[in-house]
Design a protein around this motif. Structure first.
Motif, PDB file in Angstrom:
ATOM      1  N   PRO A  80       0.845  -1.201   0.000  1.00 52.89           N
ATOM      2  CA  PRO A  80       0.000   0.000   0.000  1.00 52.89           C
ATOM      3  C   PRO A  80       0.880   1.251   0.000  1.00 52.89           C
ATOM      4  N   PRO A  81       0.434   2.305  -0.642  1.00 55.70           N
ATOM      5  CA  PRO A  81       1.202   3.550  -0.616  1.00 55.70           C
ATOM      6  C   PRO A  81       1.362   4.033   0.824  1.00 55.70           C
ATOM      7  N   ASP A  82       2.442   4.741   1.106  1.00 54.88           N
ATOM      8  CA  ASP A  82       2.661   5.199   2.474  1.00 54.88           C
ATOM      9  C   ASP A  82       1.694   6.304   2.889  1.00 54.88           C
ATOM     10  N   TRP A  83       0.986   6.882   1.913  1.00 52.91           N
ATOM     11  CA  TRP A  83      -0.019   7.906   2.176  1.00 52.91           C
ATOM     12  C   TRP A  83      -1.204   7.650   1.274  1.00 52.91           C
ATOM     13  N   THR A  84      -2.383   7.984   1.746  1.00 49.18           N
ATOM     14  CA  THR A  84      -3.580   7.848   0.927  1.00 49.18           C
ATOM     15  C   THR A  84      -4.321   9.176   0.906  1.00 49.18           C
ATOM     16  N   PRO A  85      -4.959   9.522  -0.222  1.00 51.87           N
ATOM     17  CA  PRO A  85      -5.738  10.759  -0.264  1.00 51.87           C
ATOM     18  C   PRO A  85      -7.091  10.643   0.450  1.00 51.87           C
ATOM     19  N   CYS A  88      -9.930  10.932   6.695  1.00 54.53           N
ATOM     20  CA  CYS A  88     -10.246  10.239   7.948  1.00 54.53           C
ATOM     21  C   CYS A  88     -11.647  10.680   8.386  1.00 54.53           C
ATOM     22  N   ARG A  89     -12.202   9.975   9.360  1.00 47.14           N
ATOM     23  CA  ARG A  89     -13.502  10.383   9.889  1.00 47.14           C
ATOM     24  C   ARG A  89     -13.465  11.800  10.458  1.00 47.14           C
ATOM     25  N   CYS A  90     -12.271  12.227  10.923  1.00 44.03           N
ATOM     26  CA  CYS A  90     -12.138  13.574  11.479  1.00 44.03           C
ATOM     27  C   CYS A  90     -12.093  14.636  10.378  1.00 44.03           C
ATOM     28  N   GLY A  91     -12.038  14.210   9.115  1.00 46.08           N
ATOM     29  CA  GLY A  91     -12.063  15.142   7.997  1.00 46.08           C
ATOM     30  C   GLY A  91     -10.696  15.482   7.421  1.00 46.08           C
ATOM     31  N   GLU A  92      -9.642  15.078   8.093  1.00 40.39           N
ATOM     32  CA  GLU A  92      -8.288  15.381   7.621  1.00 40.39           C
ATOM     33  C   GLU A  92      -7.819  14.356   6.593  1.00 40.39           C
ATOM     34  N   SER A  94      -4.752  12.928   6.380  1.00 40.31           N
ATOM     35  CA  SER A  94      -3.433  12.692   6.969  1.00 40.31           C
ATOM     36  C   SER A  94      -3.241  11.224   7.342  1.00 40.31           C
ATOM     37  N   LEU A  95      -3.764  10.327   6.502  1.00 34.50           N
ATOM     38  CA  LEU A  95      -3.631   8.895   6.763  1.00 34.50           C
ATOM     39  C   LEU A  95      -2.309   8.383   6.191  1.00 34.50           C
ATOM     40  N   ARG A  96      -1.466   7.848   7.049  1.00 33.83           N
ATOM     41  CA  ARG A  96      -0.166   7.284   6.666  1.00 33.83           C
ATOM     42  C   ARG A  96      -0.163   5.793   6.985  1.00 33.83           C
ATOM     43  N   TRP A  97       0.472   4.995   6.098  1.00 30.95           N
ATOM     44  CA  TRP A  97       0.544   3.554   6.279  1.00 30.95           C
ATOM     45  C   TRP A  97       1.516   3.226   7.409  1.00 30.95           C
ATOM     46  N   ASP A  98       1.045   2.456   8.375  1.00 28.63           N
ATOM     47  CA  ASP A  98       1.882   1.975   9.480  1.00 28.63           C
ATOM     48  C   ASP A  98       2.126   0.491   9.234  1.00 28.63           C
ATOM     49  N   VAL A  99       3.350   0.144   8.848  1.00 31.10           N
ATOM     50  CA  VAL A  99       3.690  -1.234   8.497  1.00 31.10           C
ATOM     51  C   VAL A  99       3.434  -2.169   9.672  1.00 31.10           C
ATOM     52  N   GLN A 100       3.828  -1.755  10.863  1.00 33.06           N
ATOM     53  CA  GLN A 100       3.656  -2.617  12.032  1.00 33.06           C
ATOM     54  C   GLN A 100       2.188  -2.844  12.373  1.00 33.06           C
ATOM     55  N   GLY A 102      -0.325  -2.458  10.210  1.00 29.06           N
ATOM     56  CA  GLY A 102      -1.044  -2.993   9.062  1.00 29.06           C
ATOM     57  C   GLY A 102      -2.277  -2.182   8.715  1.00 29.06           C
ATOM     58  N   PHE A 103      -2.284  -0.927   9.127  1.00 31.24           N
ATOM     59  CA  PHE A 103      -3.392  -0.011   8.889  1.00 31.24           C
ATOM     60  C   PHE A 103      -2.842   1.360   8.528  1.00 31.24           C
ATOM     61  N   TYR A 104      -3.714   2.184   7.947  1.00 31.61           N
ATOM     62  CA  TYR A 104      -3.411   3.596   7.828  1.00 31.61           C
ATOM     63  C   TYR A 104      -3.745   4.216   9.179  1.00 31.61           C
ATOM     64  N   VAL A 105      -2.915   5.126   9.638  1.00 28.46           N
ATOM     65  CA  VAL A 105      -3.135   5.804  10.911  1.00 28.46           C
ATOM     66  C   VAL A 105      -3.223   7.298  10.642  1.00 28.46           C
ATOM     67  N   CYS A 106      -4.254   7.916  11.188  1.00 30.70           N
ATOM     68  CA  CYS A 106      -4.460   9.341  10.995  1.00 30.70           C
ATOM     69  C   CYS A 106      -3.479  10.135  11.843  1.00 30.70           C
ATOM     70  N   GLY A 107      -2.782  11.078  11.219  1.00 31.86           N
ATOM     71  CA  GLY A 107      -1.833  11.927  11.931  1.00 31.86           C
ATOM     72  C   GLY A 107      -2.516  12.945  12.824  1.00 31.86           C
ATOM     73  N   ALA A 108      -3.799  13.198  12.594  1.00 37.59           N
ATOM     74  CA  ALA A 108      -4.526  14.190  13.383  1.00 37.59           C
ATOM     75  C   ALA A 108      -5.190  13.578  14.611  1.00 37.59           C
ATOM     76  N   CYS A 109      -5.901  12.455  14.416  1.00 36.72           N
ATOM     77  CA  CYS A 109      -6.667  11.884  15.542  1.00 36.72           C
ATOM     78  C   CYS A 109      -6.230  10.468  15.917  1.00 36.72           C
ATOM     79  N   GLU A 110      -5.263   9.914  15.170  1.00 37.94           N
ATOM     80  CA  GLU A 110      -4.693   8.588  15.414  1.00 37.94           C
ATOM     81  C   GLU A 110      -5.670   7.432  15.179  1.00 37.94           C
TER      82      GLU A 110
END
Length: 131
Positions: A80-85, A88-92, A94-100, A102-110
């Motif tokens: 998966p790309p390290d970032w997705t357009p 997030c539910r919070c509207g940002e 800022s979803l980045r792929w976390d390899v460990q 196995g999910f995208y994690v939002c940089g704003a609300c986690e």
């Protein structure tokens, strides 16, 4: 793969028609949805990209491009790309792929978002401009 390419060509040609209408450009020559039609649509859009993207109702081209980029990358088996357009539910966006994780994690609300859910969100948002 050919089904995806056919769908992309149809969406691209439809977008070109919409862009021509909104920018008051002459109608495109009609014909089969082939590599030639795809090439002509891409050439027309690239030549006028700044004027097309200046129209708020046509900025969906960016989301459409990103959504299809992700689909094509997945077809060839990339990670998966390290970032997705996707938003997030919070509207940002800022979803980045976390390899460990196995999910995208939002940089704003986690919040954690699965790859499938992120792809679905991008597809939904990209599809909204064609409606």
């Amino acid at each position: 793969m050919s089904d995806l390419l056919e769908a992309m060509t149809g969406e691209l040609v439809d977008f070109e028609d919409r862009a021509r209408t909104i920018t008051f450009a002459p109608e495109r020559l009609t014909g089969a949805r082939s590599a030639v039609a795809r090439s002509r649509s891409i050439a027309w859009l690239v030549e006028r990209l700044d004027s097309v993207l200046a129209r708020e109702e046509l900025t969906g081209l960016v989301e459409w491009s990103l959504a299809h980029r992700m689909k094509l990358e997945r077809l060839v088996g990339d990670e998966p790309p390290d970032w997705t357009p996707a938003r997030c539910r919070c509207g940002e966006r800022s979803l980045r792929w976390d390899v460990q994780a196995g999910f995208y994690v939002c940089g704003a609300c986690e919040a954690h978002v699965s790859e499938a859910e992120a792809t679905g969100r991008v597809d939904d948002e990209a599809g909204a401009w064609t409606r």
